[in-house]
Each structure stands twice: as structure tokens, then as C-alpha cells.
Design a protein around this motif. Structure first.
Motif, mmCIF file in Angstrom:
data_model
loop_
_atom_site.group_PDB
_atom_site.id
_atom_site.type_symbol
_atom_site.label_atom_id
_atom_site.label_comp_id
_atom_site.label_asym_id
_atom_site.label_seq_id
_atom_site.Cartn_x
_atom_site.Cartn_y
_atom_site.Cartn_z
ATOM 1 N N LYS A 120 32.435 40.137 23.541
ATOM 2 C CA LYS A 120 32.177 41.926 23.821
ATOM 3 C C LYS A 120 31.645 42.004 25.214
ATOM 4 O O LYS A 120 31.982 42.945 25.957
ATOM 5 N N LEU A 136 33.491 40.758 28.337
ATOM 6 C CA LEU A 136 34.752 41.361 28.689
ATOM 7 C C LEU A 136 35.656 40.282 27.091
ATOM 8 O O LEU A 136 36.855 41.004 28.058
ATOM 9 N N PHE A 165 37.027 39.704 24.530
ATOM 10 C CA PHE A 165 36.785 40.661 23.443
ATOM 11 C C PHE A 165 38.255 41.497 23.608
ATOM 12 O O PHE A 165 39.002 42.205 22.660
ATOM 13 N N TYR A 166 37.966 42.783 24.859
ATOM 14 C CA TYR A 166 38.950 43.580 25.552
ATOM 15 C C TYR A 166 40.199 42.910 25.900
ATOM 16 O O TYR A 166 41.255 43.257 26.082
ATOM 17 N N HIS A 167 40.186 41.474 25.885
ATOM 18 C CA HIS A 167 41.092 40.888 26.575
ATOM 19 C C HIS A 167 42.410 40.534 24.902
ATOM 20 O O HIS A 167 43.184 39.325 25.536
ATOM 21 N N ASN A 168 41.942 40.089 23.917
ATOM 22 C CA ASN A 168 42.255 39.729 22.923
ATOM 23 C C ASN A 168 42.270 37.800 22.486
ATOM 24 O O ASN A 168 43.115 37.270 22.083
ATOM 25 N N VAL A 185 34.446 46.267 42.438
ATOM 26 C CA VAL A 185 34.530 46.706 41.612
ATOM 27 C C VAL A 185 32.700 47.327 40.862
ATOM 28 O O VAL A 185 32.461 46.193 40.562
ATOM 29 N N THR A 186 32.603 48.802 40.585
ATOM 30 C CA THR A 186 31.333 48.874 39.517
ATOM 31 C C THR A 186 31.637 49.298 38.921
ATOM 32 O O THR A 186 30.547 49.784 38.415
ATOM 33 N N ASN A 187 32.955 50.101 38.205
ATOM 34 C CA ASN A 187 32.948 50.873 37.152
ATOM 35 C C ASN A 187 33.145 49.696 36.008
ATOM 36 O O ASN A 187 33.536 50.168 34.679
ATOM 37 N N LEU A 188 32.905 48.660 35.953
ATOM 38 C CA LEU A 188 32.214 47.843 34.220
ATOM 39 C C LEU A 188 31.515 48.419 34.240
ATOM 40 O O LEU A 188 30.523 48.164 34.550
ATOM 41 N N PRO A 189 31.310 47.547 33.144
ATOM 42 C CA PRO A 189 30.030 47.388 31.976
ATOM 43 C C PRO A 189 29.240 47.086 33.180
ATOM 44 O O PRO A 189 29.337 45.775 33.374
ATOM 45 N N LYS A 219 26.931 50.999 41.772
ATOM 46 C CA LYS A 219 27.312 51.557 42.769
ATOM 47 C C LYS A 219 26.027 51.085 44.224
ATOM 48 O O LYS A 219 26.337 50.712 45.488
#
Lengths: 72, 176
Positions: free
Chosen positions: B65, B68, B70-73, B134-138, B142
Motif C-alpha cells: 500500500k 502504491l 496495491f492500487y495498481h492491482n 507531483v505532490t498529491n500522492l500520499p 508542496k
């Protein structure tokens, strides 16, 4: 959770200024709704709402309201 | 994307190719799935490899997790935790005849490290020229990203920048 709080979460996630999202906002017109923010949305739904958001479901989202409804 | 340096260092192993002959060192610019997914295969080929990251990166390598995947299956967990070497900000390591310096550049992710090898600087996703970090991933931040960007730009003076995306895969970098 109230809609206003959910909108705050989404604005934070999409790195938008407070108050810039409304339920009627069309996702297609939102530049910040890109692949990275979609991934971030998937993670947020899992970790903060305990919901599994799939790619298929994301494709069905048309407006911010659709995301708000999913958060319920 | 991955880089091979003098045939023995790999930065961010993705797809394992025939270019890999005698790898003994892996440097991770960060531990998001797209930068680590070739690690298990690489370690199965070269079991003595040392994998350099920071404490946050180590935690991500061992948690699908957090990295990440996990979220790509396609859940990825690194199978060789004993091969992980955690380093500190500013630390230098010597591998073969190369001096490698780690500079922590959080913002995209807490595991972000910019690696300096001679006149080359490997910035991962902390700095991809022409693309907003990119700063909006867990774990993204910023303010940290802006500070890291300033630092990277200073460090890049007189050096060639090799970012985490946008250049030909598996470029073989010559270090002078």
C-alpha cells in the motif's frame, strides 16, 4: 461527513484553493483531475473511507457530486 | 525509468533487460511502485546487490500500500529486506571506484533521494524538467517539494540532469 468537509478533502487532494470546487463541477473540465490525482483519490478512498475505488468506477464519475456520493 | 551506470549500478530498476550483467548496487530515487517493480527479479539474478534508500523507502519497499502497487492491482513487496541499506541525508558511499552522494529531496514523497555521481545528478520524480512536481500522492508535500527543487537546481549547476521520467529507457550513462 458533511459535504463541505468532503469538498475540502477533494480540494486538498487536487491541490486547489479552498472554495474552488462545487458539486456541479464537471471533472472533464478540471485540469487537476489527472492520472496522479485519480491514484491519490483511490488511496484516499481506501485509507480514509474504507472503500475500494476501481478504475471502472472512476470512469463513471462525471461530476464532483459523483465522488461525493461515493464517499457516503 | 531506469539507468545503468558503468554496468554495475542500477538506478530505479523497472523492466529487467539483457543490459544487466554484473550489478552489485541499486540506488532508489524513491520507492513508488513504478521505480522499484524490477527489484525482486534483479535480486534473483544478482543476490548480493545492495539496495540503497532511506528509512521511509525501506518501509515502502516492504508494504504494497505504501509503495502504491496495491492500487495498481499488482501488489509488490520486496523479498530481500536484508539487502536494504538505509542511508542518511548527505551520506556518501563508495561503490567500485565511484563516489555516490545521497541528498534527500522530499516533497514528491518522503523517500525521495537525489543521487549525485560525478557530473551527473539523478533526480527521480523530485525534478522532471518541464513538469510540475507531483505532490498529491500520499506523503507528498508542496512546501518540501519547492525547497527540494531549489536545492536540486543549485546542485545541478555544471551537472547533467537525469530525471525519473521522460528520457529513453535504460540509458547507459557514462561517468567520466
Amino acid at each position: 461527513m458533511e459535504n463541505s468537509k468532503k469538498l475540502e478533502l477533494l480540494e486538498d487532494l487536487f491541490e486547489l484553493e479552498a472554495g474552488s470546487l462545487i458539486p456541479e463541477t464537471v471533472l472533464e473540465n478540471l485540469d487537476e483531475y489527472d492520472s496522479m490525482s485519480k491514484l491519490s483519490l483511490i488511496v484516499m478512498m481506501d485509507e480514509e473511507f474504507g472503500k475500494k475505488l476501481t478504475g471502472e468506477l472512476i470512469l463513471k464519475f462525471k461530476t464532483i457530486q459523483d465522488i461525493l456520493d461515493f464517499m457516503d | 525509468m531506469s539507468y545503468i551506470i558503468q554496468d554495475h549500478i542500477v538506478i530505479d530498476p523497472g523492466d529487467i533487460t539483457l543490459n544487466y550483467h554484473d550489478i552489485d548496487c541499486v540506488l532508489l530515487t524513491h520507492a513508488h511502485f513504478d521505480h522499484i517493480y524490477g527489484l525482486n527479479e534483479l535480486l534473483s539474478l544478482f543476490p548480493k546487490i545492495k539496495v540503497y534508500t532511506n528509512e521511509e523507502g525501506k518501509a515502502m519497499l516492504l508494504d504494497a500500500k505504501k509503495n502504491l502497487s496495491f492500487y495498481h492491482n499488482t501488489p509488490f513487496i520486496f523479498k530481500y529486506p536484508d539487502n536494504i541499506i538505509t542511508i542518511k541525508d548527505g551520506e556518501e558511499i563508495k561503490t567500485n571506484d565511484l563516489l555516490v552522494k545521497a541528498v534527500f529531496t522530499p516533497g514528491h514523497n518522503p523517500s525521495c533521494i537525489t543521487w549525485i555521481i560525478g557530473e551527473c545528478i539523478f533526480t527521480g520524480d523530485s525534478y522532471i524538467p518541464g513538469i510540475k512536481t507531483v505532490t498529491n500522492l500520499p506523503g507528498g508535500n508542496k512546501n518540501q517539494a519547492n525547497n527540494s527543487l531549489k536545492l536540486i537546481k543549485q546542485l545541478s549547476i555544471g551537472r547533467t540532469i537525469y530525471p525519473g521520467h521522460k528520457i529513453v529507457m535504460n540509458e547507459n550513462v557514462s561517468i567520466i
